[in-house]
Design a protein around this motif. Structure first.
Motif, PDB file in Angstrom:
ATOM      1  N   ARG A 244      53.505  34.762  27.079  1.00 25.59           N
ATOM      2  CA  ARG A 244      54.087  36.016  27.571  1.00 25.59           C
ATOM      3  C   ARG A 244      53.024  37.119  27.519  1.00 25.59           C
ATOM      4  O   ARG A 244      52.423  37.365  26.476  1.00 25.59           O
ATOM      5  CB  ARG A 244      55.296  36.394  26.731  1.00 25.59           C
ATOM      6  N   MET A 245      52.865  37.777  28.646  1.00 21.35           N
ATOM      7  CA  MET A 245      51.795  38.758  28.797  1.00 21.35           C
ATOM      8  C   MET A 245      52.349  40.167  29.001  1.00 21.35           C
ATOM      9  O   MET A 245      53.409  40.342  29.606  1.00 21.35           O
ATOM     10  CB  MET A 245      50.949  38.415  30.038  1.00 21.35           C
ATOM     11  N   PRO A 246      51.612  41.209  28.562  1.00 21.74           N
ATOM     12  CA  PRO A 246      51.975  42.570  28.976  1.00 21.74           C
ATOM     13  C   PRO A 246      51.907  42.663  30.502  1.00 21.74           C
ATOM     14  O   PRO A 246      51.096  41.989  31.143  1.00 21.74           O
ATOM     15  CB  PRO A 246      50.905  43.434  28.334  1.00 21.74           C
ATOM     16  N   ALA A 247      52.750  43.480  31.084  1.00 24.97           N
ATOM     17  CA  ALA A 247      52.825  43.578  32.544  1.00 24.97           C
ATOM     18  C   ALA A 247      51.469  43.923  33.156  1.00 24.97           C
ATOM     19  O   ALA A 247      51.052  43.323  34.164  1.00 24.97           O
ATOM     20  CB  ALA A 247      53.869  44.613  32.932  1.00 24.97           C
ATOM     21  N   GLU A 248      50.750  44.884  32.548  1.00 26.40           N
ATOM     22  CA  GLU A 248      49.466  45.292  33.127  1.00 26.40           C
ATOM     23  C   GLU A 248      48.445  44.154  33.063  1.00 26.40           C
ATOM     24  O   GLU A 248      47.607  43.995  33.963  1.00 26.40           O
ATOM     25  CB  GLU A 248      48.914  46.535  32.421  1.00 26.40           C
ATOM     26  N   ALA A 249      48.518  43.328  32.029  1.00 25.67           N
ATOM     27  CA  ALA A 249      47.613  42.181  31.911  1.00 25.67           C
ATOM     28  C   ALA A 249      47.974  41.099  32.925  1.00 25.67           C
ATOM     29  O   ALA A 249      47.092  40.471  33.529  1.00 25.67           O
ATOM     30  CB  ALA A 249      47.667  41.623  30.494  1.00 25.67           C
ATOM     31  N   GLN A 250      49.269  40.875  33.108  1.00 22.37           N
ATOM     32  CA  GLN A 250      49.695  39.871  34.084  1.00 22.37           C
ATOM     33  C   GLN A 250      49.253  40.256  35.492  1.00 22.37           C
ATOM     34  O   GLN A 250      48.847  39.397  36.279  1.00 22.37           O
ATOM     35  CB  GLN A 250      51.214  39.699  34.031  1.00 22.37           C
ATOM     36  N   ARG A 251      49.292  41.533  35.800  1.00 20.93           N
ATOM     37  CA  ARG A 251      48.822  41.977  37.118  1.00 20.93           C
ATOM     38  C   ARG A 251      47.336  41.655  37.309  1.00 20.93           C
ATOM     39  O   ARG A 251      46.902  41.269  38.407  1.00 20.93           O
ATOM     40  CB  ARG A 251      49.067  43.476  37.293  1.00 20.93           C
ATOM     41  N   VAL A 252      46.562  41.822  36.249  1.00 17.97           N
ATOM     42  CA  VAL A 252      45.129  41.495  36.331  1.00 17.97           C
ATOM     43  C   VAL A 252      44.943  40.012  36.627  1.00 17.97           C
ATOM     44  O   VAL A 252      44.179  39.624  37.525  1.00 17.97           O
ATOM     45  CB  VAL A 252      44.410  41.879  35.018  1.00 17.97           C
ATOM     46  N   LEU A 253      45.638  39.160  35.889  1.00 16.75           N
ATOM     47  CA  LEU A 253      45.483  37.720  36.104  1.00 16.75           C
ATOM     48  C   LEU A 253      45.948  37.309  37.489  1.00 16.75           C
ATOM     49  O   LEU A 253      45.306  36.490  38.161  1.00 16.75           O
ATOM     50  CB  LEU A 253      46.257  36.951  35.029  1.00 16.75           C
ATOM     51  N   LEU A 254      47.066  37.856  37.942  1.00 17.74           N
ATOM     52  CA  LEU A 254      47.566  37.517  39.271  1.00 17.74           C
ATOM     53  C   LEU A 254      46.588  37.939  40.357  1.00 17.74           C
ATOM     54  O   LEU A 254      46.489  37.296  41.408  1.00 17.74           O
ATOM     55  CB  LEU A 254      48.926  38.170  39.504  1.00 17.74           C
ATOM     56  N   SER A 255      45.844  38.993  40.118  1.00 22.37           N
ATOM     57  CA  SER A 255      44.892  39.492  41.108  1.00 22.37           C
ATOM     58  C   SER A 255      43.615  38.664  41.171  1.00 22.37           C
ATOM     59  O   SER A 255      42.903  38.706  42.184  1.00 22.37           O
ATOM     60  CB  SER A 255      44.521  40.954  40.807  1.00 22.37           C
ATOM     61  N   HIS A 256      43.314  37.926  40.101  1.00 14.50           N
ATOM     62  CA  HIS A 256      42.004  37.284  40.032  1.00 14.50           C
ATOM     63  C   HIS A 256      42.029  35.757  39.876  1.00 14.50           C
ATOM     64  O   HIS A 256      41.107  35.090  40.356  1.00 14.50           O
ATOM     65  CB  HIS A 256      41.194  37.880  38.872  1.00 14.50           C
ATOM     66  N   LEU A 257      43.000  35.214  39.180  1.00 19.49           N
ATOM     67  CA  LEU A 257      42.959  33.772  38.909  1.00 19.49           C
ATOM     68  C   LEU A 257      43.354  32.970  40.145  1.00 19.49           C
ATOM     69  O   LEU A 257      44.398  33.208  40.745  1.00 19.49           O
ATOM     70  CB  LEU A 257      43.887  33.407  37.752  1.00 19.49           C
ATOM     71  N   GLU A 258      42.528  32.006  40.484  1.00 16.76           N
ATOM     72  CA  GLU A 258      42.791  31.115  41.612  1.00 16.76           C
ATOM     73  C   GLU A 258      43.385  29.804  41.126  1.00 16.76           C
ATOM     74  O   GLU A 258      43.261  29.441  39.947  1.00 16.76           O
ATOM     75  CB  GLU A 258      41.507  30.844  42.377  1.00 16.76           C
ATOM     76  N   THR A 259      44.020  29.095  42.040  1.00 15.32           N
ATOM     77  CA  THR A 259      44.515  27.759  41.730  1.00 15.32           C
ATOM     78  C   THR A 259      43.363  26.885  41.238  1.00 15.32           C
ATOM     79  O   THR A 259      42.271  26.901  41.811  1.00 15.32           O
ATOM     80  CB  THR A 259      45.143  27.130  42.991  1.00 15.32           C
ATOM     81  N   GLY A 260      43.589  26.138  40.176  1.00 12.45           N
ATOM     82  CA  GLY A 260      42.561  25.276  39.594  1.00 12.45           C
ATOM     83  C   GLY A 260      41.825  25.890  38.429  1.00 12.45           C
ATOM     84  O   GLY A 260      41.112  25.175  37.700  1.00 12.45           O
ATOM     85  N   SER A 261      41.988  27.203  38.193  1.00 13.92           N
ATOM     86  CA  SER A 261      41.303  27.849  37.068  1.00 13.92           C
ATOM     87  C   SER A 261      41.689  27.187  35.757  1.00 13.92           C
ATOM     88  O   SER A 261      42.882  26.930  35.509  1.00 13.92           O
ATOM     89  CB  SER A 261      41.668  29.340  37.014  1.00 13.92           C
ATOM     90  N   VAL A 262      40.723  26.922  34.901  1.00 13.56           N
ATOM     91  CA  VAL A 262      40.956  26.159  33.683  1.00 13.56           C
ATOM     92  C   VAL A 262      41.511  27.063  32.588  1.00 13.56           C
ATOM     93  O   VAL A 262      41.058  28.195  32.406  1.00 13.56           O
ATOM     94  CB  VAL A 262      39.670  25.471  33.201  1.00 13.56           C
ATOM     95  N   VAL A 263      42.505  26.556  31.863  1.00 16.13           N
ATOM     96  CA  VAL A 263      43.118  27.258  30.743  1.00 16.13           C
ATOM     97  C   VAL A 263      42.916  26.394  29.496  1.00 16.13           C
ATOM     98  O   VAL A 263      43.326  25.228  29.477  1.00 16.13           O
ATOM     99  CB  VAL A 263      44.619  27.513  30.994  1.00 16.13           C
ATOM    100  N   HIS A 264      42.272  26.961  28.468  1.00 15.35           N
ATOM    101  CA  HIS A 264      42.027  26.265  27.211  1.00 15.35           C
ATOM    102  C   HIS A 264      42.994  26.826  26.164  1.00 15.35           C
ATOM    103  O   HIS A 264      42.978  28.027  25.886  1.00 15.35           O
ATOM    104  CB  HIS A 264      40.600  26.495  26.711  1.00 15.35           C
ATOM    105  N   VAL A 265      43.802  25.971  25.567  1.00 19.77           N
ATOM    106  CA  VAL A 265      44.712  26.401  24.516  1.00 19.77           C
ATOM    107  C   VAL A 265      44.201  25.826  23.205  1.00 19.77           C
ATOM    108  O   VAL A 265      44.107  24.598  23.047  1.00 19.77           O
ATOM    109  CB  VAL A 265      46.153  25.937  24.784  1.00 19.77           C
TER     110      VAL A 265
END
Length: 267
Positions: A244-265
């Motif tokens: 769960r992300m802050p709204a302003e942070a989610q907007r940043v990710l939606l604007s920049h992350l492309e399909t296939g971007s790797v997520v490390h947990v």
């Protein structure tokens, strides 16, 4: 990445955090030059192989050998046609990978190369890889990397190996944890309800590790990164597995992350 997947019930979280800088990407060591061996041939694939989709896991594939690795992954691929995926270079075909899953064009990260084949992270199953011969797909560069530290409740976004943002987030609870390991952005979906801050969610290739711990309506869903309007959630382990992300942070990710971007947990 404008195609939208119909909403699958998921849980996510958000909150503002200190400036980025905790993580930097580690580059995998370059392979020493040598004469390229002849590629191992691909066995013909039976027509009745299962097809990888949003709902069903693929079976018979090997574990990701380094799921905890933070090495940046710069290469992805998009199938030009439905491709048979194998359990090893020259090995047994186990499933078909389509060009799209639930309307989302498929882009998968390449995590290894061997004997003229490439290993990819698989969707709809956790910490598993499959192998493809070097034909039938087109390369896609991957610039972005997301690191989710469960212990610190912190998400860091890197582009070209450099941190560009970091936020305090909410992650999965002890009963419904966020799946560990490497996964990737499968696509984006609309959300419904004020709690999601009116923003799309980024659906990941990962699925719940223990589906039985979730409500029946959530058991077939994927893990996601989404906005969250209740700021009291950030910095806590309380979700059904989503981030769960802050709204302003989610907007940043939606604007920049492309399909296939790797997520490390990691933790």
């Amino acid at each position: 990445m404008r195609r939208l997947l119909p909403l699958i019930a998921v849980a996510l979280v958000t909150a503002c955090a200190p400036p980025p800088g905790q993580f930097t990407a580690r580059q995998a060591p370059a392979a020493s030059p040598s004469a390229a061996p002849s590629p191992l041939p691909a066995r013909p694939a039976p027509a009745d192989l299962p097809r990888i989709n949003y709902w069903e896991p693929a079976h018979g594939f090997p574990h990701d050998a380094t799921p905890e690795s933070l090495a940046s992954i710069a290469d992805g691929l998009h199938p030009r046609k439905t491709l048979a995926v194998y359990d090893a270079p020259g090995g047994r075909p186990r499933a078909f990978l389509p060009r799209s899953i639930s309307g989302l064009p498929v882009v998968v990260p390449v995590v290894e190369r061997r004997d003229g084949w490439v290993a990819i992270l698989l969707p709809s199953v956790n910490r598993r890889i499959g192998w493809l011969p070097a034909t039938g797909w087109e390369p896609r560069p991957l610039r972005d990397q997301v690191i989710v530290d469960l212990s610190d409740h912190r998400l860091t976004w890197l582009r070209d190996g450099r941190p560009h943002g970091a936020w305090t987030v909410a992650v999965g609870s002890s009963r419904t944890p966020t799946p560990l390991g490497r996964t990737f952005v499968l696509g984006r979906t609309t959300t419904h309800g004020h709690v999601y801050a009116g923003l799309d969610a980024l659906v990941l290739g990962a699925v719940p590790d223990d589906k039985e711990a979730l409500a029946a309506s959530l058991q077939q869903g994927h893990t996601a990164i989404h906005g969250w309007s209740r700021r009291s959630a950030f910095g806590r382990s309380i979700s059904n597995g989503c981030i769960r992300m802050p709204a302003e942070a989610q907007r940043v990710l939606l604007s920049h992350l492309e399909t296939g971007s790797v997520v490390h947990v990691v933790r």
